[in-house]
Scaffold this active site. Structure first.
Site, PDB file in Angstrom:
ATOM      1  N   ASP A  26       0.837  -1.194   0.000  1.00 13.04           N
ATOM      2  CA  ASP A  26       0.000   0.000   0.000  1.00 13.04           C
ATOM      3  C   ASP A  26       0.876   1.250   0.000  1.00 13.04           C
ATOM      4  OD1 ASP A  26      -2.307   1.485   0.012  1.00 13.04           O
ATOM      5  OD2 ASP A  26      -2.677   1.268   2.148  1.00 13.04           O
ATOM      6  N   HIS A  43       3.373   3.254  -9.080  1.00 14.46           N
ATOM      7  CA  HIS A  43       3.266   1.823  -9.358  1.00 14.46           C
ATOM      8  C   HIS A  43       4.586   1.276  -9.908  1.00 14.46           C
ATOM      9  CE1 HIS A  43      -0.889   1.904  -8.337  1.00 14.46           C
ATOM     10  NE2 HIS A  43      -1.273   2.590  -9.398  1.00 14.46           N
ATOM     11  N   LEU A 137      11.711 -20.566  -3.488  1.00 10.99           N
ATOM     12  CA  LEU A 137      10.671 -19.676  -2.952  1.00 10.99           C
ATOM     13  C   LEU A 137       9.464 -19.774  -3.860  1.00 10.99           C
ATOM     14  CD1 LEU A 137       9.759 -17.169  -1.091  1.00 10.99           C
ATOM     15  CD2 LEU A 137      10.555 -15.757  -3.006  1.00 10.99           C
TER      16      LEU A 137
END
Length: 246
Positions: A26, A43, A137
């Site tokens: 956020d 972004h 991962l």
């Protein structure tokens, strides 16, 4: 690994590392506004923070990293912003696929990413397939995801199976519902991080977060870096997890 072990308490078994970390990323818009830049610049900077955080998770030995990239509510944003976000996804997917392969990262999608259109969805699916055998991962990207819709979908499927006589309604338990969630093949969620100073879950992994440790930071997502990730892991390691016990 060095950055993380400097801040984590150590036991005989080594530093305490969460197996599964999730992040509500956020603050991209506020980061851009503070610099008098368009939202898309926030972004773009946020995408760089994804790269840093993924590498930090790999180095720390985290098994799964789930990122809230686009919620089912984000469609309410302007058409231009949604278009920019889709373009960024396409660009960074192409740019980072080699890194995912090199670092042994498996890509997994949750939510309903098909809503982004055939071209982008097919690119995403190819990346999932090309990284399917990586095991260092699991990078989980939540796209067009909403936890309430996920839970409703699981409930509908259980109801369908019960109505069809495939299962006994009395046999429905926690495991039965969890087996229908998008995260069913991932480790339990240990740590959920939210950036930008907001203190809410925003319809993200509501079931999975039942006993997760929560870490809220004022840092805006584009400024989140290896040190911020290490600080969150350090706080996690210092907490006593009782899972409802005393």
């Amino acid at each position: 690994m060095t950055i993380v072990t400097e801040v984590l308490p150590t036991t005989e078994a080594g530093p305490t590392i969460p197996r599964h970390v999730a992040i509500i990323m956020d603050g991209n818009g506020r980061w851009a506004a503070k610099r008098s830049l368009p939202r898309v610049a926030g972004h773009r900077a946020g995408a760089e923070a994804v790269r840093r955080t993924m590498q930090a998770a790999v180095d720390a030995g985290v098994e799964a990293l789930t990122l809230y990239a686009f919620s089912s509510e984000n469609w309410r944003r302007s058409e231009d912003e949604v278009s920019d976000l889709k373009g960024l996804m396409r660009f960074y997917l192409e740019r980072e696929l080699g890194t995912l392969k090199k670092e042994g990262v498996r890509l997994k999608l949750i939510g309903e990413p098909a809503a982004f259109g055939n071209e982008l969805y097919e690119r995403l699916q190819r990346a999932v397939e090309e990284t399917a055998h990586n095991d260092r991962l699991t990078l989980v990207i939540a796209l067009n995801y909403g936890s309430q819709a996920e839970l409703a979908g699981a409930a509908r499927e259980l109801a369908r199976r019960a109505a069809a006589g495939e299962i006994d309604p009395d046999s429905i338990d926690i495991a039965a519902l969890e087996g229908l969630l998008h995260t069913r093949d991932l480790p339990p969620l240990d740590l959920l991080i939210r950036t930008s100073g907001e203190v809410r879950l925003s319809n993200f992994l509501l079931w999975q977060a039942a006993y997760a440790e929560l870490h809220f930071t004022d840092t805006l997502w584009p400024d989140f870096d290896e040190a911020a990730f290490a600080a969150a892991l350090g706080e996690f390691a210092r907490r006593q997890r009782r899972f409802g016990g005393r």
